[in-house]
Design an enzyme around this catalytic site. Structure first.
Site, PDB file in Angstrom:
ATOM      1  N   LYS A  40       0.626  -1.313  -0.097  1.00 60.31           N
ATOM      2  CA  LYS A  40       0.038   0.063   0.122  1.00 60.31           C
ATOM      3  C   LYS A  40       0.691   1.303  -0.044  1.00 60.31           C
ATOM      4  O   LYS A  40       1.588   1.404   0.782  1.00 60.31           O
ATOM      5  CB  LYS A  40      -0.820   0.083   1.121  1.00 60.31           C
ATOM      6  CG  LYS A  40      -1.881   1.183   1.096  1.00 60.31           C
ATOM      7  CD  LYS A  40      -2.495   1.355   2.430  1.00 60.31           C
ATOM      8  CE  LYS A  40      -2.341   2.816   2.916  1.00 60.31           C
ATOM      9  NZ  LYS A  40      -2.460   4.002   1.886  1.00 60.31           N
ATOM     10  N   GLU A  74       9.727   1.637  10.706  1.00 62.20           N
ATOM     11  CA  GLU A  74      10.581   2.702  10.434  1.00 62.20           C
ATOM     12  C   GLU A  74       9.875   4.120  10.617  1.00 62.20           C
ATOM     13  O   GLU A  74       8.972   4.509   9.772  1.00 62.20           O
ATOM     14  CB  GLU A  74      11.255   2.424   8.981  1.00 62.20           C
ATOM     15  CG  GLU A  74      12.867   2.968   8.958  1.00 62.20           C
ATOM     16  CD  GLU A  74      12.608   4.396   8.514  1.00 62.20           C
ATOM     17  OE1 GLU A  74      12.475   5.450   9.376  1.00 62.20           O
ATOM     18  OE2 GLU A  74      12.661   4.854   7.490  1.00 62.20           O
ATOM     19  N   CYS A  93      12.890  11.161   7.003  1.00 65.59           N
ATOM     20  CA  CYS A  93      12.848  10.534   8.424  1.00 65.59           C
ATOM     21  C   CYS A  93      14.082  10.800   9.166  1.00 65.59           C
ATOM     22  O   CYS A  93      14.144  11.292  10.350  1.00 65.59           O
ATOM     23  CB  CYS A  93      12.503   9.188   8.590  1.00 65.59           C
ATOM     24  SG  CYS A  93      13.611   8.275   7.503  1.00 65.59           S
ATOM     25  N   GLU A 118       8.569  16.006  16.005  1.00 71.73           N
ATOM     26  CA  GLU A 118       9.017  15.775  14.528  1.00 71.73           C
ATOM     27  C   GLU A 118       7.975  16.765  13.950  1.00 71.73           C
ATOM     28  O   GLU A 118       6.931  16.701  13.700  1.00 71.73           O
ATOM     29  CB  GLU A 118       8.772  14.405  14.259  1.00 71.73           C
ATOM     30  CG  GLU A 118       9.327  14.319  12.753  1.00 71.73           C
ATOM     31  CD  GLU A 118       9.025  12.690  12.035  1.00 71.73           C
ATOM     32  OE1 GLU A 118       8.004  12.194  12.121  1.00 71.73           O
ATOM     33  OE2 GLU A 118      10.309  12.512  11.308  1.00 71.73           O
TER      34      GLU A 118
HETATM   35  P1  NDP Z   1       1.278   8.366   8.309  1.00 68.38           P
HETATM   36  O1  NDP Z   1       2.477   7.606   9.194  1.00 68.38           O
HETATM   37  O2  NDP Z   1      -0.123   8.322   8.883  1.00 68.38           O
HETATM   38  O3  NDP Z   1       1.177   7.699   6.909  1.00 68.38           O
HETATM   39  C1  NDP Z   1       2.215   6.854   6.522  1.00 68.38           C
HETATM   40  C2  NDP Z   1       1.475   5.688   5.656  1.00 68.38           C
HETATM   41  O4  NDP Z   1       0.777   4.745   6.813  1.00 68.38           O
HETATM   42  C3  NDP Z   1       0.803   5.971   4.686  1.00 68.38           C
HETATM   43  O5  NDP Z   1       0.489   5.002   3.682  1.00 68.38           O
HETATM   44  C4  NDP Z   1      -0.685   6.037   5.147  1.00 68.38           C
HETATM   45  O6  NDP Z   1      -1.657   5.908   4.370  1.00 68.38           O
HETATM   46  C5  NDP Z   1      -0.631   4.868   6.190  1.00 68.38           C
HETATM   47  N1  NDP Z   1      -1.487   4.791   7.444  1.00 68.38           N
HETATM   48  C6  NDP Z   1      -1.985   5.889   7.903  1.00 68.38           C
HETATM   49  N2  NDP Z   1      -2.842   5.514   9.000  1.00 68.38           N
HETATM   50  C7  NDP Z   1      -2.659   4.047   8.936  1.00 68.38           C
HETATM   51  C8  NDP Z   1      -3.116   3.202   9.877  1.00 68.38           C
HETATM   52  N3  NDP Z   1      -4.074   3.467  10.875  1.00 68.38           N
HETATM   53  N4  NDP Z   1      -2.936   1.752   9.680  1.00 68.38           N
HETATM   54  C9  NDP Z   1      -1.969   1.657   8.766  1.00 68.38           C
HETATM   55  N5  NDP Z   1      -1.607   2.607   7.675  1.00 68.38           N
HETATM   56  C10 NDP Z   1      -1.815   3.887   8.043  1.00 68.38           C
HETATM   57  O7  NDP Z   1       1.916   9.729   8.175  1.00 68.38           O
HETATM   58  P2  NDP Z   1       0.987  10.999   7.825  1.00 68.38           P
HETATM   59  O8  NDP Z   1       1.067  11.187   6.412  1.00 68.38           O
HETATM   60  O9  NDP Z   1       0.005  11.134   8.532  1.00 68.38           O
HETATM   61  O10 NDP Z   1       1.999  12.290   8.546  1.00 68.38           O
HETATM   62  C11 NDP Z   1       1.872  12.209   9.830  1.00 68.38           C
HETATM   63  C12 NDP Z   1       3.644  12.555  10.284  1.00 68.38           C
HETATM   64  O11 NDP Z   1       4.106  11.347  10.307  1.00 68.38           O
HETATM   65  C13 NDP Z   1       4.202  13.491   9.479  1.00 68.38           C
HETATM   66  O12 NDP Z   1       3.968  14.838   9.951  1.00 68.38           O
HETATM   67  C14 NDP Z   1       5.665  13.111  10.010  1.00 68.38           C
HETATM   68  O13 NDP Z   1       5.832  13.377  11.176  1.00 68.38           O
HETATM   69  C15 NDP Z   1       5.546  11.624  10.061  1.00 68.38           C
HETATM   70  N6  NDP Z   1       6.008  10.818   9.065  1.00 68.38           N
HETATM   71  C16 NDP Z   1       7.243  10.237   8.936  1.00 68.38           C
HETATM   72  C17 NDP Z   1       7.657   9.535   7.981  1.00 68.38           C
HETATM   73  C18 NDP Z   1       9.123   8.758   7.984  1.00 68.38           C
HETATM   74  O14 NDP Z   1       9.704   8.631   6.903  1.00 68.38           O
HETATM   75  N7  NDP Z   1       9.553   8.420   9.163  1.00 68.38           N
HETATM   76  C19 NDP Z   1       6.951   9.391   6.632  1.00 68.38           C
HETATM   77  C20 NDP Z   1       5.692  10.183   6.804  1.00 68.38           C
HETATM   78  C21 NDP Z   1       5.179  10.769   7.679  1.00 68.38           C
HETATM   79  P3  NDP Z   1      -2.337   7.224   3.613  1.00 68.38           P
HETATM   80  O15 NDP Z   1      -1.300   8.205   3.468  1.00 68.38           O
HETATM   81  O16 NDP Z   1      -2.962   6.575   2.329  1.00 68.38           O
HETATM   82  O17 NDP Z   1      -3.357   7.382   4.485  1.00 68.38           O
END
Ligand code: NDP
Length: 498
Positions: free
Chosen positions: A180, A255, A289, A390
């Site tokens: 996904k 991660e 990240c 973050e």
């Molecule tokens: P999320 O962690 O929510 O999203 C990352 C992935 O997880 C996306 O594919 C998302 O799907 C999916 N996801 C969301 N909710 C669920 C769930 N309940 N169960 C399983 N999968 C899920 O990141 P956000 O986009 O909301 O960003 C929020 C914060 O997370 C950012 O501000 C940042 O601080 C951090 N972040 C960190 C990352 C890293 O590389 N360490 C990467 C991205 C975010 P979908 O987008 O389709 O909803």
């Protein structure tokens, strides 16, 4: 309205391209212009369940897991070749969908190719063990076997590269995947699955689902038919994935986020190191990240460093990633930009000094995109939210220190432990600091470099498990001991005999 990349991006399951059962669709936007660049089908729980069932059947019944490592390696090498042949198109799609400058997207495509080749090469090399045990007639050995159906969830900041980091070790080891991408950035993943179809992965082995994380992603994390969930994203979402995985004691690798310290000692060449500090935070507009989002500067060079940093940061060319002069692109969505701007307000309210930046860029065409100025806060204290949390945007917080001990204490003073760096010309000091900072990744006189051979992942609340390297393959295998008695004799444990 710009050119559409896709009129209807679909999901791929059981060897077929399908639309969501609900018929729902979603618009995909270009973060630099706000334009709709694609329409994709919007999967729901029912769709992901179909994909999981297909994957389950492929793993249990199709013979995929018994295929030779050579065969799986050939498929992965072929996929790497296909990505390379389509590199320009993939990089362009990535920039249009994620916003990152084209040079960053091109580098991500190269990394994806290299990661696929790395695991294709590795899986044909020996990775079992044999042991000498106390019984000389016993041949003891360890074999590695695939785990099964893997739910793989990737975020929006490195859509293609993260796909390769997840898919390569998973498939190399003989697992099957239900994959996904983020609903925000699904376009390179859809193209990637088209290339996988061309390469000839068997039916049900590779499945792509689209839709929201809180429905589709959550189902992958909780389904009892899924054996492992691998997630990259924010720490809060990682926590809910981990909780959802408890139902059938899934294997979990996470991660997650970071608030990584970049420590600069007074013995460095300020002109050189300032650029590394900028690279550490402003690459990917800070949506990385491992971003070096906390800059720790030693007292003696503090004023000179800050002045050079302010002046050069103000010169960063922000713009549309398709413009070759652009050095920093937009944030990924309107909503994420609002979150970053909110943190900038929090920083001001907490009493930090805004050294430069701090504004959404709204002039002219910029107003249609999600552009935020490269931003730096000084005069921070360790308790401030902007120092602890973050932000995931182009916002650097600066901390000042006097001694090596103080630098280490400040560096470790968050719940995160993903990455960190030190800049110094004193080798002994560099190594002492590297060993004291509690993080899974640490750079000495460098920032952000990642290599296929080297494990990537975090301490503390930055995650569980590692990607890349031999460690990354281990996360996709079960370990089995087999003890083979080469000389079967009566056991003599029970005395009574008929
Ligand atoms: P999320 O962690 O929510 O999203 C990352 C992935 O997880 C996306 O594919 C998302 O799907 C999916 N996801 C969301 N909710 C669920 C769930 N309940 N169960 C399983 N999968 C899920 O990141 P956000 O986009 O909301 O960003 C929020 C914060 O997370 C950012 O501000 C940042 O601080 C951090 N972040 C960190 C990352 C890293 O590389 N360490 C990467 C991205 C975010 P979908 O987008 O389709 O909803």
């Amino acid at each position: 309205m710009g050119d559409m990349i896709r009129n209807l991006g679909k999901m791929y399951m059981n060897g077929e391209w399908v639309e969501a059962a609900s018929g729902k669709t979603r618009e995909v936007l270009n973060p630099a212009t706000g334009e709709v660049i694609a329409i994709v089908t919007e999967g729901g729980v029912e769709d992901v369940q179909r994909a999981i069932e297909a994957a389950r059947q492929a793993f249990d019944e199709s013979g995929w897991r018994e295929t030779s490592a050579r065969h799986r390696a050939d498929l992965l090498f072929a996929l790497a070749d296909k990505i390379q042949a389509n590199a320009d198109e993939l990089a362009r799609i990535e920039t249009l969908n994620n916003g990152k400058p084209l040079r960053e997207a091109e580098s991500d495509v190269d990394s994806a190719v290299s990661c696929l080749r790395y695991y294709a090469g590795m899986v044909t090399k020996p990775h079992g063990q044999t042991y000498e045990v106390s019984n000389p007639n016993m041949q003891a050995m360890v074999v590695r076997e695939p785990i099964g159906v893997c739910g793989q969830i990737v975020p929006w900041n490195f859509p293609l590269m993260m796909s390769a980091w997840k898919l390569a070790p998973c498939l190399a080891a003989g697992n099957v995947t239900v994959f996904k991408p983020s609903e925000t950035t699904p376009l390179t993943a859809i193209r990637l699955f088209e290339l996988m179809e061309e390469v000839g992965f068997p039916k049900g082995v590779v499945n792509l689902v689209l839709g929201e994380g809180k429905t589709v992603g959550a189902e992958l994390a909780s389904s009892h038919l899924v054996d492992k969930v691998a997630f990259t994203g924010g720490t809060e979402t990682g926590r809910s994935v981990m909780q959802a995985a408890t139902g059938n004691i899934k294997k979990v690798s996470l991660e997650l986020g970071g608030k990584s310290p970049n420590i600069v000692f007074a013995d460095v060449d300020v002109n050189v190191v300032v650029e590394y500090a900028m690279f550490g935070i402003f690459l990917g507009s800070g949506q990385v990240c491992s971003s070096g989002s906390r800059l720790l500067i030693q007292d003696d060079i503090y004023d000179a460093f800050i002045e050079e940093l302010r002046a050069r940061t103000a010169l960063i060319k922000v713009g549309n990633g398709m413009d070759p002069d652009t050095e920093m692109g937009p944030l990924v969505t309107r909503q994420h930009m609002q979150k970053v701007l909110h943190y900038i307000e929090i920083g001001k309210q907490e009493g930090a000094t805004l050294l430069t930046g701090g504004r959404q860029i709204v002039e002219g065409e910029f107003g249609k995109g999600n552009f935020v100025e490269p931003t730096i806060f000084t005069d921070t204290t360790p308790q401030m939210r902007i120092v602890q949390e973050e932000i995931f945007g182009p916002v650097l917080v600066v901390q000042r220190f006097k001694t090596e001990e103080e630098a280490i204490r400040l560096a470790n003073d968050t719940v995160y432990g993903l990455a960190g760096a030190v800049f110094t010309s004193d080798a002994g000091k560099a190594m002492r600091v590297a060993k004291q900072v509690r993080s899974g990744i640490f750079w000495i006189n460098a920032y952000h470099s990642a290599y296929d051979q080297a494990p990537w992942g975090g301490y503390k609340q930055s995650g569980i498990g590692r990607e890349l390297g031999t460690f990354g393959l281990d996360e996709y295998t079960e370990v089995k001991q087999i003890n083979f008695n080469t000389s079967l004799q009566p056991l003599g444990w029970f005395k009574g005999k008929q």
